[in-house]
Design an enzyme around this catalytic site. Structure first.
Site, PDB file in Angstrom:
ATOM      1  N   ASP A   1       0.775  -1.253   0.005  1.00  0.00           N
ATOM      2  CA  ASP A   1       0.153  -0.085  -0.018  1.00  0.00           C
ATOM      3  C   ASP A   1       0.730   1.302   0.058  1.00  0.00           C
ATOM      4  O   ASP A   1       0.399   2.227   0.369  1.00  0.00           O
ATOM      5  CB  ASP A   1      -0.979   0.058   1.141  1.00  0.00           C
ATOM      6  CG  ASP A   1      -2.184   1.012   0.993  1.00  0.00           C
ATOM      7  OD1 ASP A   1      -2.551   1.286  -0.029  1.00  0.00           O
ATOM      8  OD2 ASP A   1      -2.541   1.471   2.002  1.00  0.00           O
TER       9      ASP A   1
ATOM     10  N   ASP B   1      -3.235  -4.219  -5.548  1.00  0.00           N
ATOM     11  CA  ASP B   1      -2.754  -3.010  -5.912  1.00  0.00           C
ATOM     12  C   ASP B   1      -1.129  -3.000  -6.035  1.00  0.00           C
ATOM     13  O   ASP B   1      -0.424  -2.106  -6.241  1.00  0.00           O
ATOM     14  CB  ASP B   1      -2.985  -1.807  -4.777  1.00  0.00           C
ATOM     15  CG  ASP B   1      -4.516  -1.249  -4.859  1.00  0.00           C
ATOM     16  OD1 ASP B   1      -5.021  -1.593  -5.600  1.00  0.00           O
ATOM     17  OD2 ASP B   1      -4.768  -0.324  -3.903  1.00  0.00           O
TER      18      ASP B   1
ATOM     19  N   ASP C   1     -12.236   1.465   4.834  1.00  0.00           N
ATOM     20  CA  ASP C   1     -10.950   1.591   4.096  1.00  0.00           C
ATOM     21  C   ASP C   1      -9.975   2.368   4.640  1.00  0.00           C
ATOM     22  O   ASP C   1      -8.898   2.591   4.166  1.00  0.00           O
ATOM     23  CB  ASP C   1     -11.578   2.686   2.944  1.00  0.00           C
ATOM     24  CG  ASP C   1     -12.351   1.914   1.791  1.00  0.00           C
ATOM     25  OD1 ASP C   1     -12.200   0.743   1.313  1.00  0.00           O
ATOM     26  OD2 ASP C   1     -13.308   2.670   1.369  1.00  0.00           O
TER      27      ASP C   1
END
Length: 483
Positions: free
Chosen positions: A116, A154, A304
């Protein structure tokens, strides 16, 4: 679930008249429709955070809706706890439970180093050598039957924090990891990070998939860290598949996260946005030969990371997502027998006896941008006549030291075959990433040209590109030209 970028168009038709049961707003679960390469019933985790919440809150007025529309459904188990001594048993216990009821488990691997890019879901293995050791243990827990692995959300779409050498090292690590999983269980279905339709272009994301060894995987997944509509994701997936085929890589398929894409699209965070809705109920019967599954990879109701701790279950978020959604159809492949369409009184949780201990690695999936806030600030270029174009700007997200913008390019009264948008950056601004366009900067002057797939627009037709930037958000004056 944090540092990310970023609608819905068409439902997938069934192969036969009885193939699909349709619902308002695009929610559906198919019946006997043909699909990609997968079939069967998806495993519903009896120890998910939402199941435990339902069990612990029988008198909460929101409980029946959350139970019947979310807890009744299959959701991915997030394996994000980097622990070399426990990863095999964590994976094995989950997979074995699914095997025992002849269902298909969905789990993630989420432990890539520098996960991330240091955002709300930061963490992962301390280095790539230890990551491969973790993957080896993970692989040993997969068993021998069909299992779906969503690999490193991601990790390919978000690489802005990596040097070129680090990108190459990550690509090699993921390619090796895929081969390790497939060698341990040839029936494992492994999918790599495809970002989503409003982030990187299909050709850019396709090239990243190739570099990371998608040829060894079963395909790619999209929309885990955003809320883009199903139609957009399907079109995007077909473009990636076409890109891969053009490079001699065939037979790859898409899975789409539909857990939160039944409402508005836009900035990345669902924590403070009540326009989100659950999308299509999870199923392997998609009716689309290019798509192996509509899955709930990001569990609905798990935060989130902008207003609540990333990955924490928030009943208010879950209820907001589910309240206006239709109930799953009777006979839904993953519906709990206790799910009812109009239950208002508390009843048993979908789980027979959910454990009180935390489930393994139920951490948050990443999300698509950085901003906890979005204050629209539209700006339109001068309109165009026949053969001309116009461009409209909107700030979709802001955060300390940066912002995210979205530009809509619209053709005039006649079709166009290409477009160019220009503007001048304000003092202190710089573009950090741009998607769905080709960027050129010279000092404070910005030029964005169309890519090969989004230059041709019919009269009145439109397309979008987006970007993230450092500095304070302003409303630029845009100019759109064609040639």
């Amino acid at each position: 679930m944090s540092t990310r970028r970023l609608r819905r168009r068409r439902a997938v038709a069934a192969a036969a008249a009885s193939a699909c049961v349709a619902f308002a707003a695009g929610w559906f679960v198919t019946g006997s429709a043909s699909a990609g390469t997968l079939s069967g019933t998806l495993y519903r985790d009896p120890d998910s955070q939402v199941v435990r919440w339902v069990s612990a809150n029988p008198n909460d007025s929101r409980m029946p809706v959350i139970r019947d529309k979310i807890a009744s459904q299959s959701q991915a188990r997030w394996m994000s706890n980097f622990n070399l001594s426990t990863v095999q048993s964590e994976v094995s216990s989950f997979v074995s439970a699914a095997n025992a009821v002849n269902q298909v488990p969905v789990l993630t691997s989420y432990a890539i180093p520098n996960r991330d890019c240091g955002g709300a879901s930061a963490g992962g293995a301390p280095d790539l050598n230890q990551y491969q050791q973790w993957i080896s243990g993970y692989a040993k827990g997969l068993g021998s039957r069909t299992v779906i692995v969503i690999m490193e959300t991601d990790a390919l779409a978000l690489q802005t924090c990596l040097s070129s050498t680090e990108v190459q090292q990550r690509d090699q690590a993921i390619s090796t990891a895929v081969q390790t999983l497939k060698a341990a269980n040839p029936n494992a279905k492994v999918y790599l990070d495809g970002g989503h339709s409003a982030w990187n272009s299909a050709s850019d994301q396709g090239s990243r998939l190739v570099a990371a060894g998608v040829q060894y995987a079963d395909g790619f997944f999209t929309n885990v860290s955003n809320f883009q509509p199903l139609g957009n994701e399907l079109n995007y997936g077909r473009s990636i598949i076409s890109y891969l085929q053009g490079r001699g890589i065939s037979g790859k398929r898409q899975v789409v996260d539909t857990s939160r894409n039944g409402g508005a699209a836009g900035d990345w965070c669902a924590d403070d946005n009540t326009d989100r809705r659950i999308g299509n109920y999870p199923t392997l019967n998609t009716g689309d030969a290019n798509v192996d599954g509509y899955l709930w990879i990001k569990p609905p109701g798990e935060a989130d990371g902008c207003n609540y701790a990333a990955g924490s279950f928030q009943a208010g978020l879950a209820y907001s997502l589910a309240a206006s959604a239709p109930y799953p159809p009777t006979g839904s492949p993953t519906a709990s027998p206790s799910a009812s369409r109009s239950s208002s009184s508390p009843s048993a949780s979908p789980s027979a006896s959910p454990s009180a201990s935390p489930s393994a690695s139920q951490s948050a999936s990443p999300s698509a941008s950085r901003s906890p806030s979005a204050s629209p600030s539209p700006s339109r270029s001068s309109g165009g006549g026949g053969g001309a174009c116009s461009a409209t700007y909107q700030t979709t997200s802001t955060w300390q030291g940066g912002f995210q913008g979205n530009v809509t390019v619209t053709a005039g009264a006649s079709p166009i075959s290409n477009w160019t948008v220009t503007w001048t950056l304000a003092s202190g601004q710089s573009i950090t990433q741009l998607w769905n366009g080709a960027l050129t900067t010279s000092g404070s002057s910005v030029t964005v040209r169309n890519l090969s797939y989004n230059g041709s627009l019919g009269a009145g037709g439109s397309t979008q590109f987006g970007f993230t930037a450092a500095g304070n958000a302003t409303t630029p004056t845009l100019s759109c030209t064609t040639s």
